[in-house]
Design a protein around this motif. Structure first.
Motif, PDB file in Angstrom:
ATOM      1  N   SER A   2       6.230   7.974  19.738  1.00  0.00           N
ATOM      2  CA  SER A   2       5.761   6.770  19.070  1.00  0.00           C
ATOM      3  C   SER A   2       4.842   7.120  17.913  1.00  0.00           C
ATOM      4  O   SER A   2       4.191   8.169  17.899  1.00  0.00           O
ATOM      5  N   ARG A   5      -1.293   4.932  16.174  1.00  0.00           N
ATOM      6  CA  ARG A   5      -1.713   3.542  16.059  1.00  0.00           C
ATOM      7  C   ARG A   5      -2.263   3.214  14.677  1.00  0.00           C
ATOM      8  O   ARG A   5      -2.242   2.084  14.238  1.00  0.00           O
ATOM      9  N   HIS A  10       1.613  -0.183  11.641  1.00  0.00           N
ATOM     10  CA  HIS A  10       0.761  -0.874  12.611  1.00  0.00           C
ATOM     11  C   HIS A  10      -0.325  -1.680  11.912  1.00  0.00           C
ATOM     12  O   HIS A  10      -0.684  -2.782  12.348  1.00  0.00           O
ATOM     13  N   ASN A  11      -0.843  -1.153  10.821  1.00  0.00           N
ATOM     14  CA  ASN A  11      -1.871  -1.884  10.078  1.00  0.00           C
ATOM     15  C   ASN A  11      -1.304  -3.176   9.501  1.00  0.00           C
ATOM     16  O   ASN A  11      -1.963  -4.223   9.529  1.00  0.00           O
ATOM     17  N   ASP A  14      -0.942  -5.641  12.333  1.00  0.00           N
ATOM     18  CA  ASP A  14      -2.255  -6.167  12.718  1.00  0.00           C
ATOM     19  C   ASP A  14      -2.743  -7.212  11.727  1.00  0.00           C
ATOM     20  O   ASP A  14      -3.311  -8.249  12.117  1.00  0.00           O
TER      21      ASP A  14
END
Length: 253
Positions: A2, A5, A10-11, A14
């Motif tokens: 994976s 983070r 991912h940012n 988010d």
């Protein structure tokens, strides 16, 4: 393995999750506090998302809100979910009337996928499991979707091997078949993929006049003589037209 983070992907996720029905307008500082990024990083991400149409900046408050560009991504999924719900009672009616299996398929990338099915109540029948994928040009549902594409798009799919030319067919025969599908408004698979099966499919159009699904009737070939097959064609086309009307297609109203 994976992705870490703190990856850009991912940012972005988010940041997009900061928008909700409760908080449709959110500022750079608020987003930075929620996602734990520096304001300059959030600002750069928002600039990129704005360029793609995924967010829009309010000219008065200078805060951001989700943009219409997201519809281009979510649209196909929403359309598929919507057409399945709309089509269900009509598929039930079609299965009851014809005593054969009624199926709804959508196009997913390079294959036709079964998303709904009302199985025939007869002992001998043909069924299509939910999630079944069809990539052969002999498939009636595949023909329906290919008929709406340009020759260049179909050629690309063939060249890439993502769709399979039916055994014994040439590309010239496929072009003629797709021309016929466009002209007559339905596609047939008369024992071409399997000796014991007949398939008939018709396109479902939405308010944009775009094909969003195909209605398919699957029946054993032994009880599908010429007269019966024509009746199935008429019923399949009529059902697809009813669903198209409910989907807002002006041409079927």
């Amino acid at each position: 393995m994976s992705a870490p983070r703190n990856s850009v992907v991912h940012n972005v996720i988010d940041v997009l999750r900061c928008f909700s029905s409760e908080y449709p307008l959110v500022g750079v500082t608020e987003i930075a506090d929620r996602v734990g990024l520096h304001k300059s990083s959030v600002s750069r991400l928002l600039t990129t998302l704005e360029a793609e149409g995924w967010v829009e900046q309010d000219s008065i408050t200078r805060r951001y809100q989700l943009g219409l560009g997201l519809i281009a991504i979510a649209g196909p999924l929403l359309a598929n979910l919507n057409v399945r719900q709309v089509a269900y009672p009509y598929l039930q009616e079609l299965a009851e009337t014809t005593k054969e299996t009624a199926v709804l398929a959508v196009w997913q990338g390079s294959v036709a996928v079964t998303v709904e099915q009302i199985a025939s109540d007869r002992t001998v029948k043909h069924t299509s499991p939910l999630g079944a994928r069809y990539a052969s040009t002999g498939s009636a549902s595949v023909q329906v979707f290919l008929a709406e594409m340009s020759d260049e798009q179909v050629t690309t799919l063939l060249d890439e091997g993502t769709i399979e030319l039916q055994h014994g067919w040439t590309r010239a025969k496929l072009r003629k078949r797709l021309e016929a599908v466009r002209k007559q408004g339905y596609a047939t698979n008369l024992q071409e993929t399997f000796d014991d099966e007949v398939g008939i499919a018709a396109p479902v159009y939405d308010h944009r006049r775009e094909v969003v699904a195909a209605v398919l009737i699957a029946a054993p070939s032994y009880r599908s003589d010429e007269q019966t097959t024509q009746a199935l064609i008429d019923q399949c086309v009529a059902t697809a037209a009813k669903i198209s009307t409910r989907m807002g297609n002006p041409d079927s109203q």
